[in-house]
Design a protein around this motif. Structure first.
Motif, PDB file in Angstrom:
ATOM      1  N   SER A  42       0.836  -1.208   0.000  1.00  0.00           N
ATOM      2  CA  SER A  42       0.000   0.000   0.000  1.00  0.00           C
ATOM      3  C   SER A  42       0.870   1.257   0.000  1.00  0.00           C
ATOM      4  N   ASN A  43       1.895   1.251   0.835  1.00  0.00           N
ATOM      5  CA  ASN A  43       2.798   2.405   0.891  1.00  0.00           C
ATOM      6  C   ASN A  43       3.503   2.607  -0.443  1.00  0.00           C
ATOM      7  N   GLN A  44       3.919   1.520  -1.073  1.00  0.00           N
ATOM      8  CA  GLN A  44       4.599   1.620  -2.358  1.00  0.00           C
ATOM      9  C   GLN A  44       3.638   2.108  -3.440  1.00  0.00           C
ATOM     10  N   MET A  45       2.402   1.607  -3.441  1.00  0.00           N
ATOM     11  CA  MET A  45       1.414   2.040  -4.432  1.00  0.00           C
ATOM     12  C   MET A  45       1.078   3.522  -4.285  1.00  0.00           C
ATOM     13  N   MET A  46       1.065   4.008  -3.059  1.00  0.00           N
ATOM     14  CA  MET A  46       0.750   5.417  -2.831  1.00  0.00           C
ATOM     15  C   MET A  46       1.828   6.353  -3.369  1.00  0.00           C
ATOM     16  N   GLN A  47       3.026   5.857  -3.561  1.00  0.00           N
ATOM     17  CA  GLN A  47       4.109   6.664  -4.114  1.00  0.00           C
ATOM     18  C   GLN A  47       3.755   7.171  -5.507  1.00  0.00           C
ATOM     19  N   ASN A  48       3.132   6.306  -6.303  1.00  0.00           N
ATOM     20  CA  ASN A  48       2.718   6.675  -7.660  1.00  0.00           C
ATOM     21  C   ASN A  48       1.346   6.053  -7.895  1.00  0.00           C
ATOM     22  N   ARG A  49       0.357   6.617  -7.232  1.00  0.00           N
ATOM     23  CA  ARG A  49      -0.980   6.037  -7.163  1.00  0.00           C
ATOM     24  C   ARG A  49      -1.614   5.816  -8.536  1.00  0.00           C
ATOM     25  N   ASP A  50      -1.567   6.802  -9.415  1.00  0.00           N
ATOM     26  CA  ASP A  50      -2.239   6.686 -10.715  1.00  0.00           C
ATOM     27  C   ASP A  50      -1.678   5.538 -11.544  1.00  0.00           C
ATOM     28  N   ALA A  51      -0.364   5.458 -11.629  1.00  0.00           N
ATOM     29  CA  ALA A  51       0.259   4.382 -12.405  1.00  0.00           C
ATOM     30  C   ALA A  51      -0.008   3.021 -11.777  1.00  0.00           C
ATOM     31  N   ALA A  52       0.034   2.945 -10.453  1.00  0.00           N
ATOM     32  CA  ALA A  52      -0.215   1.683  -9.763  1.00  0.00           C
ATOM     33  C   ALA A  52      -1.649   1.215  -9.996  1.00  0.00           C
ATOM     34  N   CYS A  53      -2.599   2.133  -9.931  1.00  0.00           N
ATOM     35  CA  CYS A  53      -4.004   1.765 -10.129  1.00  0.00           C
ATOM     36  C   CYS A  53      -4.264   1.315 -11.563  1.00  0.00           C
ATOM     37  N   ARG A  54      -3.626   1.960 -12.521  1.00  0.00           N
ATOM     38  CA  ARG A  54      -3.763   1.519 -13.922  1.00  0.00           C
ATOM     39  C   ARG A  54      -3.163   0.131 -14.107  1.00  0.00           C
ATOM     40  N   ALA A  55      -2.030  -0.116 -13.459  1.00  0.00           N
ATOM     41  CA  ALA A  55      -1.362  -1.416 -13.589  1.00  0.00           C
ATOM     42  C   ALA A  55      -2.208  -2.544 -13.001  1.00  0.00           C
ATOM     43  N   VAL A  56      -2.744  -2.351 -11.808  1.00  0.00           N
ATOM     44  CA  VAL A  56      -3.533  -3.424 -11.206  1.00  0.00           C
ATOM     45  C   VAL A  56      -4.855  -3.620 -11.937  1.00  0.00           C
ATOM     46  N   ALA A  57      -5.415  -2.543 -12.489  1.00  0.00           N
ATOM     47  CA  ALA A  57      -6.651  -2.683 -13.273  1.00  0.00           C
ATOM     48  C   ALA A  57      -6.378  -3.498 -14.531  1.00  0.00           C
ATOM     49  N   GLY A  58      -5.212  -3.317 -15.121  1.00  0.00           N
ATOM     50  CA  GLY A  58      -4.849  -4.093 -16.305  1.00  0.00           C
ATOM     51  C   GLY A  58      -4.603  -5.561 -16.004  1.00  0.00           C
ATOM     52  N   GLU A  59      -4.219  -5.862 -14.779  1.00  0.00           N
ATOM     53  CA  GLU A  59      -3.951  -7.247 -14.396  1.00  0.00           C
ATOM     54  C   GLU A  59      -5.176  -7.955 -13.828  1.00  0.00           C
ATOM     55  N   TYR A  60      -5.900  -7.277 -12.925  1.00  0.00           N
ATOM     56  CA  TYR A  60      -6.995  -7.925 -12.196  1.00  0.00           C
ATOM     57  C   TYR A  60      -8.338  -7.214 -12.348  1.00  0.00           C
ATOM     58  N   GLY A  61      -8.410  -6.200 -13.196  1.00  0.00           N
ATOM     59  CA  GLY A  61      -9.656  -5.467 -13.412  1.00  0.00           C
ATOM     60  C   GLY A  61     -10.668  -6.284 -14.200  1.00  0.00           C
ATOM     61  N   PRO A  62     -11.790  -5.667 -14.579  1.00  0.00           N
ATOM     62  CA  PRO A  62     -12.834  -6.402 -15.310  1.00  0.00           C
ATOM     63  C   PRO A  62     -12.339  -7.073 -16.591  1.00  0.00           C
ATOM     64  N   GLU A  63     -11.408  -6.460 -17.288  1.00  0.00           N
ATOM     65  CA  GLU A  63     -10.820  -7.072 -18.486  1.00  0.00           C
ATOM     66  C   GLU A  63      -9.349  -7.394 -18.251  1.00  0.00           C
ATOM     67  N   GLY A  64      -8.998  -7.789 -17.052  1.00  0.00           N
ATOM     68  CA  GLY A  64      -7.609  -8.027 -16.676  1.00  0.00           C
ATOM     69  C   GLY A  64      -6.924  -9.117 -17.473  1.00  0.00           C
TER      70      GLY A  64
END
Length: 127
Positions: free
Chosen positions: A87-109
């Motif tokens: 969580s601490n690491q993701m908060m460092q660059n929140r936007d990029a981290a959220c895009r990355a996890v959405a691409g892996e585990y999101g609705p069309e992951g």
């Protein structure tokens, strides 16, 4: 009674309930990391966790959600530690981290689709 014999008797009494439940090996580290990653993504990015796909992913590792649920599960404390670091690491660059996890585990992951769902998505109807 000798101290060794007394200690053995105490251990036998203490371990009785654990033996009745069955002794399990710890889950693979990858299972704990994956659970912590999903929990961290939900926390940092505001996703809702799709329970059925998440449980199916954990089942690949022979792990249940109850095993890794922080802090109550038998391995929950370890997952919580990894979760905090992620969580601490993701908060460092929140936007990029959220895009990355959405691409892996999101609705069309690409890894496992449907684990992380938008927070505004309606939960599936109970049957």
């Amino acid at each position: 009674m000798r101290p060794t014999l007394l200690l053995a008797a105490a251990l036998a009494l203490a371990c009785g309930p654990a033996a009745a439940q069955g002794i399990r090996n710890a889950p693979p580290p990858r299972a704990l990391e994956t659970a912590a990653y999903v929990f961290a993504a939900a926390n940092v990015c505001g996703y809702r966790i799709g329970t059925a796909p998440f449980e199916a992913l954990l089942a690949r590792y022979q792990v249940t959600i109850e095993d890794v649920r922080p802090p109550r599960g038998p391995f929950g404390a370890k997952v919580q530690t990894i979760f905090t670091l992620m969580s601490n690491q993701m908060m460092q660059n929140r936007d990029a981290a959220c895009r990355a996890v959405a691409g892996e585990y999101g609705p069309e992951g690409t890894v496992v689709p449907g684990i992380l769902l938008p927070a505004d998505a309606a939960p599936p109807a109970k049957q």
